[in-house]
Design a protein around this motif. Sequence first.
Motif, PDB file in Angstrom:
ATOM      1  N   GLU A 285       1.017  -1.160  -0.057  1.00 22.20           N
ATOM      2  CA  GLU A 285       0.171  -0.216  -0.066  1.00 22.20           C
ATOM      3  C   GLU A 285       0.929   1.208   0.024  1.00 22.20           C
ATOM      4  OE1 GLU A 285      -2.904   0.079   3.127  1.00 22.20           O
ATOM      5  OE2 GLU A 285      -3.587   2.122   2.974  1.00 22.20           O
ATOM      6  N   PHE A 286       1.918   1.122   0.758  1.00 23.43           N
ATOM      7  CA  PHE A 286       2.664   2.640   0.946  1.00 23.43           C
ATOM      8  C   PHE A 286       4.043   2.278   0.214  1.00 23.43           C
ATOM      9  CE2 PHE A 286       0.446   2.608   4.970  1.00 23.43           C
ATOM     10  CZ  PHE A 286      -0.487   3.679   4.432  1.00 23.43           C
ATOM     11  N   HIS A 287       4.169   1.277  -0.581  1.00 27.37           N
ATOM     12  CA  HIS A 287       5.599   1.138  -1.669  1.00 27.37           C
ATOM     13  C   HIS A 287       6.674   1.255  -0.619  1.00 27.37           C
ATOM     14  CE1 HIS A 287       2.951   1.579  -4.694  1.00 27.37           C
ATOM     15  NE2 HIS A 287       2.476   2.645  -4.168  1.00 27.37           N
ATOM     16  N   LEU A 288       6.671   0.394   0.622  1.00 22.85           N
ATOM     17  CA  LEU A 288       7.700   0.439   1.568  1.00 22.85           C
ATOM     18  C   LEU A 288       8.951  -0.427   1.187  1.00 22.85           C
ATOM     19  CD1 LEU A 288       5.596   0.770   4.624  1.00 22.85           C
ATOM     20  CD2 LEU A 288       6.473   2.775   3.323  1.00 22.85           C
ATOM     21  N   ASP A 289       8.651  -1.372   0.223  1.00 23.14           N
ATOM     22  CA  ASP A 289       9.769  -2.246   0.233  1.00 23.14           C
ATOM     23  C   ASP A 289      10.939  -1.713   0.176  1.00 23.14           C
ATOM     24  OD1 ASP A 289       8.496  -1.314  -2.013  1.00 23.14           O
ATOM     25  OD2 ASP A 289       9.005  -2.898  -3.240  1.00 23.14           O
ATOM     26  N   ASN A 290      12.207  -2.436   0.690  1.00 16.55           N
ATOM     27  CA  ASN A 290      13.027  -2.032   0.676  1.00 16.55           C
ATOM     28  C   ASN A 290      13.805  -0.988   1.317  1.00 16.55           C
ATOM     29  OD1 ASN A 290      13.737  -4.601  -0.747  1.00 16.55           O
ATOM     30  ND2 ASN A 290      13.449  -3.816  -2.497  1.00 16.55           N
ATOM     31  N   TYR A 291      12.825  -0.128   1.745  1.00 16.35           N
ATOM     32  CA  TYR A 291      13.405   1.101   2.507  1.00 16.35           C
ATOM     33  C   TYR A 291      13.352   0.953   3.968  1.00 16.35           C
ATOM     34  CZ  TYR A 291      12.155   2.708  -2.283  1.00 16.35           C
ATOM     35  OH  TYR A 291      12.156   2.992  -3.681  1.00 16.35           O
ATOM     36  N   ARG A 292      14.185   1.953   4.638  1.00 14.51           N
ATOM     37  CA  ARG A 292      14.111   1.963   6.039  1.00 14.51           C
ATOM     38  C   ARG A 292      13.174   2.885   6.353  1.00 14.51           C
ATOM     39  NH1 ARG A 292      19.842   2.675   8.198  1.00 14.51           N
ATOM     40  NH2 ARG A 292      19.022   2.200  10.103  1.00 14.51           N
ATOM     41  N   LEU A 293      12.127   2.650   7.210  1.00 17.83           N
ATOM     42  CA  LEU A 293      10.894   3.384   7.474  1.00 17.83           C
ATOM     43  C   LEU A 293      11.005   4.370   8.703  1.00 17.83           C
ATOM     44  CD1 LEU A 293       7.945   3.859   6.909  1.00 17.83           C
ATOM     45  CD2 LEU A 293       7.364   2.045   8.251  1.00 17.83           C
ATOM     46  N   LEU A 294      11.040   5.688   8.384  1.00 20.86           N
ATOM     47  CA  LEU A 294      10.707   6.590   9.503  1.00 20.86           C
ATOM     48  C   LEU A 294       9.168   7.011   9.370  1.00 20.86           C
ATOM     49  CD1 LEU A 294      13.422   7.162   7.771  1.00 20.86           C
ATOM     50  CD2 LEU A 294      13.888   9.068   9.451  1.00 20.86           C
ATOM     51  N   ILE A 327      15.572   5.684   2.434  1.00 22.64           N
ATOM     52  CA  ILE A 327      14.873   5.878   3.656  1.00 22.64           C
ATOM     53  C   ILE A 327      13.305   6.338   2.951  1.00 22.64           C
ATOM     54  CG2 ILE A 327      16.386   6.572   5.333  1.00 22.64           C
ATOM     55  CD1 ILE A 327      15.464   9.449   4.716  1.00 22.64           C
ATOM     56  N   ILE A 328      12.471   6.267   3.895  1.00 28.39           N
ATOM     57  CA  ILE A 328      10.965   6.626   3.300  1.00 28.39           C
ATOM     58  C   ILE A 328      10.491   7.393   4.531  1.00 28.39           C
ATOM     59  CG2 ILE A 328       8.354   6.145   3.023  1.00 28.39           C
ATOM     60  CD1 ILE A 328       9.629   5.788   0.279  1.00 28.39           C
ATOM     61  N   PHE A 329      10.120   8.721   4.710  1.00 26.97           N
ATOM     62  CA  PHE A 329       9.249   9.001   5.887  1.00 26.97           C
ATOM     63  C   PHE A 329       7.901   9.201   5.606  1.00 26.97           C
ATOM     64  CE2 PHE A 329       7.659  13.092   7.811  1.00 26.97           C
ATOM     65  CZ  PHE A 329       7.590  12.475   9.061  1.00 26.97           C
ATOM     66  N   LEU A 330       7.194   8.200   6.382  1.00 24.81           N
ATOM     67  CA  LEU A 330       5.772   8.577   6.254  1.00 24.81           C
ATOM     68  C   LEU A 330       5.119   9.176   7.466  1.00 24.81           C
ATOM     69  CD1 LEU A 330       3.114   7.132   5.195  1.00 24.81           C
ATOM     70  CD2 LEU A 330       3.596   4.900   6.647  1.00 24.81           C
ATOM     71  N   GLN A 331       4.266  10.147   7.024  1.00 30.06           N
ATOM     72  CA  GLN A 331       3.510  11.018   8.032  1.00 30.06           C
ATOM     73  C   GLN A 331       1.905  10.723   7.770  1.00 30.06           C
ATOM     74  OE1 GLN A 331       4.793  13.398  10.303  1.00 30.06           O
ATOM     75  NE2 GLN A 331       2.606  13.272  10.995  1.00 30.06           N
ATOM     76  N   LEU A 332       1.810  10.119   9.143  1.00 29.35           N
ATOM     77  CA  LEU A 332       0.210   9.966   9.157  1.00 29.35           C
ATOM     78  C   LEU A 332      -0.361  11.180   9.850  1.00 29.35           C
ATOM     79  CD1 LEU A 332       0.152   6.426  10.362  1.00 29.35           C
ATOM     80  CD2 LEU A 332       0.041   7.084   7.913  1.00 29.35           C
ATOM     81  N   GLY A 333      -1.483  11.900   9.211  1.00 29.34           N
ATOM     82  CA  GLY A 333      -1.920  13.007  10.198  1.00 29.34           C
ATOM     83  C   GLY A 333      -3.385  13.041  10.025  1.00 29.34           C
ATOM     84  N   VAL A 334      -4.191  13.121  10.887  1.00 29.69           N
ATOM     85  CA  VAL A 334      -5.443  13.226  10.981  1.00 29.69           C
ATOM     86  C   VAL A 334      -5.894  14.567  11.193  1.00 29.69           C
ATOM     87  CG1 VAL A 334      -5.732  12.620  13.560  1.00 29.69           C
ATOM     88  CG2 VAL A 334      -7.710  12.230  12.096  1.00 29.69           C
ATOM     89  N   LEU A 335      -6.874  14.737  10.148  1.00 25.71           N
ATOM     90  CA  LEU A 335      -7.300  16.545  10.080  1.00 25.71           C
ATOM     91  C   LEU A 335      -7.918  16.552  11.470  1.00 25.71           C
ATOM     92  CD1 LEU A 335      -8.674  17.194   6.713  1.00 25.71           C
ATOM     93  CD2 LEU A 335      -6.839  17.966   7.549  1.00 25.71           C
ATOM     94  N   SER A 336      -7.922  17.991  11.989  1.00 29.10           N
ATOM     95  CA  SER A 336      -8.418  18.428  13.283  1.00 29.10           C
ATOM     96  C   SER A 336      -8.600  19.987  13.277  1.00 29.10           C
ATOM     97  CB  SER A 336      -7.039  17.895  14.397  1.00 29.10           C
ATOM     98  OG  SER A 336      -7.452  18.713  15.618  1.00 29.10           O
ATOM     99  N   ARG A 337      -9.653  19.981  13.947  1.00 26.04           N
ATOM    100  CA  ARG A 337     -10.104  21.555  14.191  1.00 26.04           C
ATOM    101  C   ARG A 337      -9.838  22.444  12.747  1.00 26.04           C
ATOM    102  NH1 ARG A 337      -6.517  21.562  19.488  1.00 26.04           N
ATOM    103  NH2 ARG A 337      -7.255  19.938  20.565  1.00 26.04           N
ATOM    104  N   ILE A 338     -10.475  21.994  11.808  1.00 25.34           N
ATOM    105  CA  ILE A 338     -10.280  22.451  10.519  1.00 25.34           C
ATOM    106  C   ILE A 338     -10.708  23.950  10.303  1.00 25.34           C
ATOM    107  CG2 ILE A 338     -11.646  21.324   9.119  1.00 25.34           C
ATOM    108  CD1 ILE A 338      -7.994  21.556   8.160  1.00 25.34           C
ATOM    109  N   MET A 387       6.793  -1.639  12.242  1.00 29.60           N
ATOM    110  CA  MET A 387       7.723  -1.739  10.965  1.00 29.60           C
ATOM    111  C   MET A 387       8.450  -0.578  10.999  1.00 29.60           C
ATOM    112  SD  MET A 387       4.428  -2.692   8.547  1.00 29.60           S
ATOM    113  CE  MET A 387       5.354  -2.431   7.002  1.00 29.60           C
ATOM    114  N   ALA A 388       8.458   0.447  11.513  1.00 28.72           N
ATOM    115  CA  ALA A 388       9.167   1.760  11.514  1.00 28.72           C
ATOM    116  C   ALA A 388      10.472   1.645  12.456  1.00 28.72           C
ATOM    117  CB  ALA A 388       8.449   2.719  12.078  1.00 28.72           C
ATOM    118  N   GLN A 389      11.675   1.978  11.764  1.00 32.22           N
ATOM    119  CA  GLN A 389      12.863   1.712  12.535  1.00 32.22           C
ATOM    120  C   GLN A 389      13.242   3.118  13.473  1.00 32.22           C
ATOM    121  OE1 GLN A 389      15.421   0.816   9.439  1.00 32.22           O
ATOM    122  NE2 GLN A 389      14.673  -1.358   9.163  1.00 32.22           N
TER     123      GLN A 389
END
Length: 498
Positions: A285-294, A327-338, A387-389
């Motif tokens: 889903e996030f195309h994370l193969d072979n990358y170190r996950l941040l 590396i891949i930096f994955l940021q999950l962000g839930v919208l808030s008080r928009i 999974m995140a290093q």
Amino acid sequence: MLIKEDLQAFVQEKLGDYLFVVVSNRQPYEHVYKKGKIECQRPSGGVITALDPVMQACHGLWIAASSGEADHRVTDRFNKIEVPADSPAYSLKRVWLTKPEVEGYYYGYSNDALWPLCHTAFQRPVFNQEDWQHYTNVNQKFAKAVMDEVGEAKAFIWIQDYHFCLLPKLLKDMAAANQLIIAHFWHIPWPSYEAFRICPQKDEILEGMLANDMIGFHTHYHCNNFIEVVDRQLESKIDRERFSVIRHDHETLIRPYPISVDFEEINRKVQQNDFKNMEGELIEEFHLDNYRLLLGVDRIDYTKGIPERLDAIDRLLEKHPELKEKIIFLQLGVLSRIHIAKYKALNDEINALVEKINWKHSTDGWSPVIFIRGNISSAKLQLLYRMAQVCIVSALHDGMNLVAKEFVSAHYDEDGVLVLSQFAGSARELAEAVLINPYDSEQFSDSIYQALTMPEEERRKRMVKMRQTVHENNIYRWAGKFISGLLKIEFKEQEVAV
Ligand code: ADQ
């Protein structure tokens, strides 16, 4: 360590004759329409994450504002519903707010005045008289909702957070003498006197809060700030021995109780087979193969330091181009008080930064930053933690920050590095994290590099220590300590079956 069943027994024994009532703004479960059907979902946010397992253990009543468009379809004539749907453990009573009330009380006074006032993250608080009026009215509405339920019974009322500064006094005024034990947990920082004194409603806020029998904060530092503010602002007696405030013959205990997460549950779930199977799906889903996950996980809020984090990733790649395609930096962000302009602007700023960094550093088939907006299931989230290093928490100011503790709980492999802001309450307990100053982009980016290049032995040593800390001080221990502190009894673990 205290587990769920211990807390259950403890609450039943100690609060046997009392109704156990939690009051918060946000509800733990909301009902919404999805494809024409009613679905139950869990809103994201620290207070919910922390209190839901406690309530499942204690079987009380939770009173909160309605937030789902289908909420009214599933509640009974007392506005109540048993939750969670699959194994009901406690009652949820919904309070209906009008749009102007939500605008004034929630977006206005709570989140455009008190939130920036308490976080001192260089955002100007907006004190608007109309918002204050709504805030007052909604506090009264909640007071009525509580008393409608409690009647003449004895009850322990546990108020959550900065939305209800006036509620303790309103309740004490409505109830019979000694009918209610009222405690308040303040989930965000308490500011210094210099910051707090600008608030035009400071006296009313302090008066309201000092009707509590106890007020809990995450850290000693916030307790000290509160005591100092009261000392300088109101006529009162400070008892430094008991760490309490006495005003009009009423004593309020002030106590630090660092909140936590359900370590056991996260640690157990993330090792289950179905989780392992899901790993492949996430990689795809996030195309994370072979990358170190941040990983970064936040409500999108200006106190969480998300632009600062993106700047640090940018700087890291400038200084260490050899990390490209690694590396891949994955940021999950839930919208808030928009609906608040500052939040909308922040959201736009983050979008622009992600674009800029990806444009600047991407190569054929690789971009450094993935930004996923929206709520992700707790199963997926826990697996991503595992999974995140490296997990990056860069709050400019935060009461505690549960993401840091969730990351640690999920790493049953005892590996992984936490990069943690020194301005988050959790930094006081998780001293083995790589601590950063999010305002210092050079030091921040160097710290991420340090995390990525840390020898395995050191990573493990730090992670083992942090896991011990969160294991011991889990969410049940937090609740147990809070309740026993309130009952002014010494907390003795042998009193409950451990
Ligand atoms: P919050 O400011 O909401 O809490 P935090 O403690 O980090 O901050 O809790 C956020 C919660 O939401 C975490 O449990 C996290 O897993 C969840 N979450 C965030 N983004 C998500 C996403 N995209 N999908 C799913 N879940 C997501 C406030 C204070 C904190 C304090 C808590 C508890 O501001 O300082 O730690 O209350 O007291």
